[in-house]
Design a protein around this motif. Structure first.
Motif: not given
Length: 334
Positions: A227-231
């Motif tokens: 959710e924090g953008g860590y792929v």
């Protein structure tokens, strides 16, 4: 700093590990308890507002040590006392910027790691945790791990989330390894919102490194990092939903996170998403993701892609390859 921490498909598990990477996100932290004394001492002022100018310089500089330049500048403008107290940290920001220019060969500076390290160390001496972390990264790349860990420890103790994350990762690779200390610092950085630390903590929880194995907690931190953008966390969160490991089985959620990872350049996710599209008859879209996966080094995608290409007309094949050439990954925290 490469280490295999989760099994891949060939090892009878869909979960995979990735190289422990350098974090770049930093989150400043303050402790409200540090302000209690100042608040009580200033209660006699006519407005009953705390006299922040009376905050001891050593406490102020510790609080501001993890600040980036905009936050540091804003704090320096609060009052003359703060401006004086934070002068050394403002100087550290100049040195930090100069060090980055030397490290990456930007701003008219030739690439010079030795000069970069000197600038970072000067910034560290002035109290900036950002400079400590960057100096630690240079030391680590040069194989001077003890020096790197010492700087990470200083930054971590001052509340720098990137320093805490790097310290945790360092303990995973130290000789001897110290998994418990690694988990301690990764957890601290994770609570502070550092997405890479959240992902690394999830890996430890998934495998039981330094902590009792807990698939539910691992999945929770994968999802938090995703959710924090860590792929990479997006990919593992998709697998958790696919197989019901730590999360309730959900094909829709699995598909959502797999596509998000694929759209941000994750090679294995591109392969998996391409396979899903192929199974649904979306041949043109499937070719795009399978070709992207192939270019990312997923050799297994090549065989599937070639099989799908045979089912398309020449016009559709050209269209698919044009779409692939024009494709750009969405931003992520990597």
């Amino acid at each position: 700093m490469n280490q295999k921490t989760l099994l891949d498909r060939s090892d009878a598990s869909w979960f995979i590990a990735f190289p422990f990477s350098k974090p770049d996100g930093r989150d400043a932290k303050t402790k409200s308890s540090r302000w209690s004394k100042v608040s009580s001492e200033s209660s006699s002022s006519p407005t009953n507002y705390p006299d922040f100018s009376a905050l001891p310089f050593d406490i102020l500089t510790k609080i501001a040590a993890p600040f980036n330049f905009p936050n540091l500048l804003a704090a320096s403008l609060v009052c003359r006392s703060w401006g004086d107290a934070l002068r050394a940290l403002r100087e550290a920001m100049v040195l930090l910027r100069q060090g980055k220019q030397f490290k990456h060969g930007r701003g008219g500076f030739g690439r010079n790691l030795e000069k970069a390290l000197v600038s970072f160390l000067k910034g560290s001496a002035r109290g900036s945790t950002l400079a400590m972390v960057d100096a630690g990264l240079v030391y680590w790349e040069r194989g001077q791990k003890e020096e790197a860990i010492a700087l990470y420890q200083k930054a971590a103790a001052l509340g720098d989330a990137a320093g805490q994350c790097n310290l945790g990762i360092s303990y995973l690779h130290a000789q001897p390894q110290n998994h418990k200390e690694a988990v301690k610092w990764l957890h601290q950085a994770s609570i502070g919102g550092h997405v890479r630390a959240q992902y690394q903590l999830a890996l430890c929880l998934h495998q039981g490194l330094g902590v009792e194995q807990n698939l539910q907690e691992a999945a929770r931190w994968y999802l938090k990092a995703a959710e924090g953008g860590y792929v990479r966390a997006m990919y593992n969160a998709s697998l958790c939903y696919t197989f019901g490991e730590g999360l309730s089985h959900s094909r829709r959620q699995a598909r959502k996170w797999m596509k998000r990872a694929a759209d941000r350049g994750h090679g294995k996710a591109q392969f998996e998403h391409g396979l899903a599209l192929f199974s649904e008859g979306e041949l043109l879209k499937a070719i795009v993701y399978l070709e992207l996966a192939t270019r990312s080094g997923e050799t297994a995608a090549t065989h599937v892609k070639n099989a799908v290409l045979q089912q398309l007309s020449a016009t559709s094949r050209d269209r698919a390859l044009l779409l692939t050439d024009n494709w750009r990954a969405l931003p992520s925290s990597r």
